[in-house]
Design a protein around this motif. Structure first.
Motif, PDB file in Angstrom:
ATOM      1  N   SER A 150      31.305  41.459  45.943  1.00  0.00           N
ATOM      2  CA  SER A 150      32.470  42.048  45.267  1.00  0.00           C
ATOM      3  C   SER A 150      32.478  41.777  43.767  1.00  0.00           C
ATOM      4  O   SER A 150      33.440  42.105  43.071  1.00  0.00           O
ATOM      5  CB  SER A 150      33.759  41.493  45.893  1.00  0.00           C
TER       6      SER A 150
ATOM      7  N   PRO B  53      31.736  42.150  39.814  1.00  0.00           N
ATOM      8  CA  PRO B  53      31.526  43.287  38.906  1.00  0.00           C
ATOM      9  C   PRO B  53      30.053  43.443  38.566  1.00  0.00           C
ATOM     10  O   PRO B  53      29.300  42.466  38.554  1.00  0.00           O
ATOM     11  CB  PRO B  53      32.353  42.908  37.670  1.00  0.00           C
ATOM     12  N   ALA B  54      29.660  44.674  38.270  1.00  0.00           N
ATOM     13  CA  ALA B  54      28.248  44.967  38.001  1.00  0.00           C
ATOM     14  C   ALA B  54      27.692  44.137  36.852  1.00  0.00           C
ATOM     15  O   ALA B  54      26.543  43.683  36.899  1.00  0.00           O
ATOM     16  CB  ALA B  54      28.072  46.448  37.716  1.00  0.00           C
ATOM     17  N   ASP B  55      28.508  43.922  35.811  1.00  0.00           N
ATOM     18  CA  ASP B  55      28.007  43.155  34.667  1.00  0.00           C
ATOM     19  C   ASP B  55      27.778  41.692  35.033  1.00  0.00           C
ATOM     20  O   ASP B  55      26.852  41.049  34.527  1.00  0.00           O
ATOM     21  CB  ASP B  55      28.951  43.284  33.473  1.00  0.00           C
TER      22      ASP B  55
END
Length: 249
Positions: A193, A195-197
Motif C-alpha cells: 500500500s 506510494p509509488a515514490d
C-alpha cells in the motif's frame, strides 16, 4: 546438475507469486508436477495460467494447522509421495521496537515459524528417500536492521530449524537446507500500500547499499532452490545466501 525434472513431484507453499512462483515455473518448465499453495484464490488462479497443466493449486493458510493437515491429505491423494518440498510461505512486517504490537509479533511467528514447522512435520511421511526440503530464511537473520526485530527473529528461528530438522530427518535420508534471499525484486513492494515514490526510494536504497548494486531476481533464488532440492546431494543443514553479497561483504 539436474537439467530436467520429468516426473518429479514438488510441493511449494507460498507458490502463487514472487520467489515461490519463479521456483514453480522452473520446475514445471522442466517437466515436474508442481502443487502450489497460497491464501488468495485469484492469485492462485493467475499462477495456474502461467504454470500450465502440470500445476495444481491449493488454497491454504500457512498459519492454520487445520489447513496444513488438509494440505497433507491432498498431497497424499494427488501425488502419493513427494520428491521436493519448498517451504516458502511467509510474510514480512516492520515496526520500531518500541511500537511493535503483540498482534504483529504473533502473526509473523505464526506464519513464518509455526507454519513451516508443522508443514514439514505433516509432509515428512510423504517425502521419498533422497528428497530435499528447502526453507526460505532471509539475509536479515544475520544482520541487525532497524524496525525488523520480529521479522528477523522469525527468520533466525527458521535458520535454527533447518539444522535441527536436518538432523532429525537424516534417518529417512531426507536433506533439509535453507535459501537466504537478500533484496529481491519479487513484486512485494509494488503490491504493498506504499506510494509509488516510496516504493522506488526503497528499491534505490537497497540497490545503493548492496555490494552488487542491484536487486536480485526471483529466478536467481529459484535456481538456488533447485540446487538445494535436487543437486546438493551431500549437503544438509546449510543455508545458501542469494543476496548479492550483502551478508558476506
Amino acid at each position: 546438475m539436474t537439467t530436467t525434472y520429468d516426473g518429479k513431484k514438488i510441493v511449494i507453499t507460498g507458490g502463487s507469486s514472487g520467489i515461490g512462483l519463479a521456483a514453480a515455473r522452473l520446475f514445471a518448465d522442466g517437466g515436474a508436477h508442481v502443487l502450489i499453495t497460497g491464501r488468495t484464490g485469484a492469485t492462485l488462479d493467475a499462477a495456474l495460467e502461467r504454470l500450465g497443466e502440470k500445476a495444481t493449486a491449493v488454497r491454504s493458510d500457512a498459519a492454520s494447522l487445520e489447513d496444513i493437515k488438509e494440505l497433507a491429505g491432498t498431497v497424499r491423494e494427488r501425488f502419493g509421495t513427494v520428491d521436493a518440498l519448498f517451504v516458502n510461505a511467509g510474510v514480512t512486517a516492520s515496526a520500531p521496537f518500541d511500537s511493535t504490537t503483540e498482534e504483529m509479533y504473533d502473526e509473523l511467528f505464526d506464519i513464518n515459524v509455526k507454519g513451516p514447522y508443522f508443514t514439514v512435520q505433516a509432509l515428512a511421511p510423504l517425502l521419498r528417500e533422497g528428497s530435499g526440503v528447502v526453507l526460505t530464511t532471509s539475509v536479515v537473520n544475520v544482520l541487525g536492521l532497524d524496525a525488523l526485530s520480529v521479522y528477523s527473529a522469525s527468520k533466525a528461528a527458521l535458520r535454527s530449524m533447518t539444522r535441527t530438522l536436518a538432523r532429525e530427518l537424516l534417518p529417512r535420508k531426507v536433506r533439509v537446507n535453507a535459501v537466504s534471499p537478500g533484496p529481491i525484486d519479487s513484486g512485494i513492494l509494488d503490491r504493498s500500500s506504499l506510494p509509488a515514490d516510496v516504493v522506488e526510494a526503497t528499491k534505490d536504497g537497497y540497490r545503493s547499499t548492496n555490494p552488487m548494486r542491484r536487486l536480485g531476481r526471483p529466478e536467481e533464488v529459484a535456481a538456488a532452490v533447485a540446487y538445494l532440492a535436487f543437486d546438493a546431494t551431500f549437503s544438509t543443514g546449510m543455508e545458501l545466501p542469494v543476496d548479492g553479497g550483502a551478508s558476506q561483504l
